[in-house]
Design a protein around this motif. Structure first.
Motif: not given
Length: 397
Positions: A26, A90, A106, A109, A168
């Protein structure tokens, strides 16, 4: 447990190994896109680098506490929910190209990746023991290194042909594919949950963080990984802005760095039966020699070959130290596998991101020569940490 069978064990083990590198994937997949993202989003370099930091800090901080939740409520359902949310975040990043929206996604994530990888690391402690467990945990950094090998190369290709958003879209799609196999073939690995009691959880954390060799181990793995984090943040700008190469070349250089990390992990696995301290001191001494040579030879002239020629052996040794101490920390408290996994993973991310982002913003790293001094600072700190760790380890025996 959904399936008490060899099929469950084999497929669950494979999926666990696939998901353990998710954090690295990632971050590393869009490293070659950092300069292009800054231009496309009309922001400065630091603003784009902050997307890496926010992910690492949110992932690291959440890992510190997620282990207790996983030990109390199990791994499976939390993993399923996290995969769904990670995939959605994403797709939002790719479809809403706004820097503040990216910052928020982010962070999300980072939290979801923590839920996934902490649970998957704990899975091995749930299902295996003894030499088999030791063998699997020694593979973690080797598997972890697949992300910096594959991701930047793939990201460089995606950036060149379709732009940064493609990175992404790919992450979201991969999460959906893994989700399908998780739902179809796997289940809960935790045999017995622990009651979610704040006092008991606090006592567990107090015991772990109050164990000197464990906490110093976290410092060592964090410092080791920070060498790769800093290289990932600064190499695109050195390679693409100073040396004038494309994002694809940045991807190849990061791929080489990932291979170096994996080689270090493989060497540590080969030397599995040797004592930990007898392996750490030669590695850090050799790192010191390479860093000194890097400072000397890049003083008057530098190029991409010097950058790679010195960085790769440093990363081999970094991977070697990382793998040995990482496995040590994971096996230190097997009775609270989720918590130990979370503290170890969280410690790595917090220490490496703090070191990485702190040094990058304290010093303007635009050349290979200056980059060599940053490596020297980290190696110096590692020498101190490993020396103290060796003294404490002897006393604890």
């Amino acid at each position: 447990m959904k399936k008490q069978s060899l099929e469950f064990l084999h497929i669950s083990t494979l999926l666990a190994f696939i998901l353990i590198p998710l954090g690295g994937l990632t971050t590393d997949i869009y490293i070659p896109s950092l300069p292009a993202m800054a231009g496309k989003l009309n922001v400065d370099i630091q603003a784009v680098q902050l997307t890496l930091l926010l992910f690492m800090v949110s992932s690291g901080a959440s890992q510190l506490f997620i282990g207790s939740i996983l030990d109390s409520f199990g791994r499976y359902r939390i993993n399923i929910g996290a995969l769904i949310v990670f995939s959605a975040a994403s797709f939002i990043i790719a479809s809403v190209p706004n820097i503040y929206s990216i910052y928020a996604m982010r962070i999300i994530q980072g939290i979801t990746v923590s839920l996934i990888i902490v649970g998957k690391r704990a899975f091995f402690v749930d299902m295996f023991s003894g030499e088999k467990l030791k063998n699997y945990t020694s593979l973690f950094s080797i598997v972890f290194a697949t992300a910096p090998i594959v991701a930047p190369f793939l990201g460089g290709y995606l950036q060149t042909h379709w732009g940064w958003e493609a990175n992404f879209y790919l992450l979201g799609s991969l999460a959906i594919i893994v989700l399908f196999f998780e739902l179809k073939y796997t289940g809960e690995s935790l045999q017995k949950t622990k009651a979610f009691n704040w006092k008991n959880i606090k006592d567990v954390y107090k015991t772990m963080l109050g164990t000197p060799d464990f906490t110093l181990g976290l410092v060592i793995v964090g410092l080791s990984y920070s060498q790769l984090v800093i290289y990932g943040m600064v190499s695109p700008f050195i390679i693409e802005k100073k040396y004038g190469f494309s994002a694809l070349v940045t991807g190849y250089s990061s791929l080489s760095s990932g291979v170096a990390l994996m080689i270090g992990g493989i060497i540590s696995k080969i030397m599995l039966k040797k004592t930990l301290i007898s392996k750490l001191f030669p590695a850090i001494i050799l790192s010191s020699v390479i860093v000194v040579l890097m400072m000397f030879f890049t003083a008057g002239h530098e190029n991409i070959w010097m950058l790679l020629g010195f960085t790769l052996p440093i990363h081999i040794l970094s991977g070697f130290v990382f793998n040995n101490v990482y496995a040590y920390c994971l096996q230190r408290f097997t009775q609270s596998a989720g918590t130990a996994s979370g503290l170890t993973g969280g410690g790595i991310y917090i220490i490496s991101s703090a070191m990485g982002y702190g040094l990058i913003h304290l010093f303007d790293i635009r050349t290979t020569h200056f980059f060599s001094f940053i490596n020297a600072i980290i190696v110096f700190l590692l020498i101190i940490a490993i020396y103290v760790f060796s003294k404490i380890s002897k006393r604890s025996k």
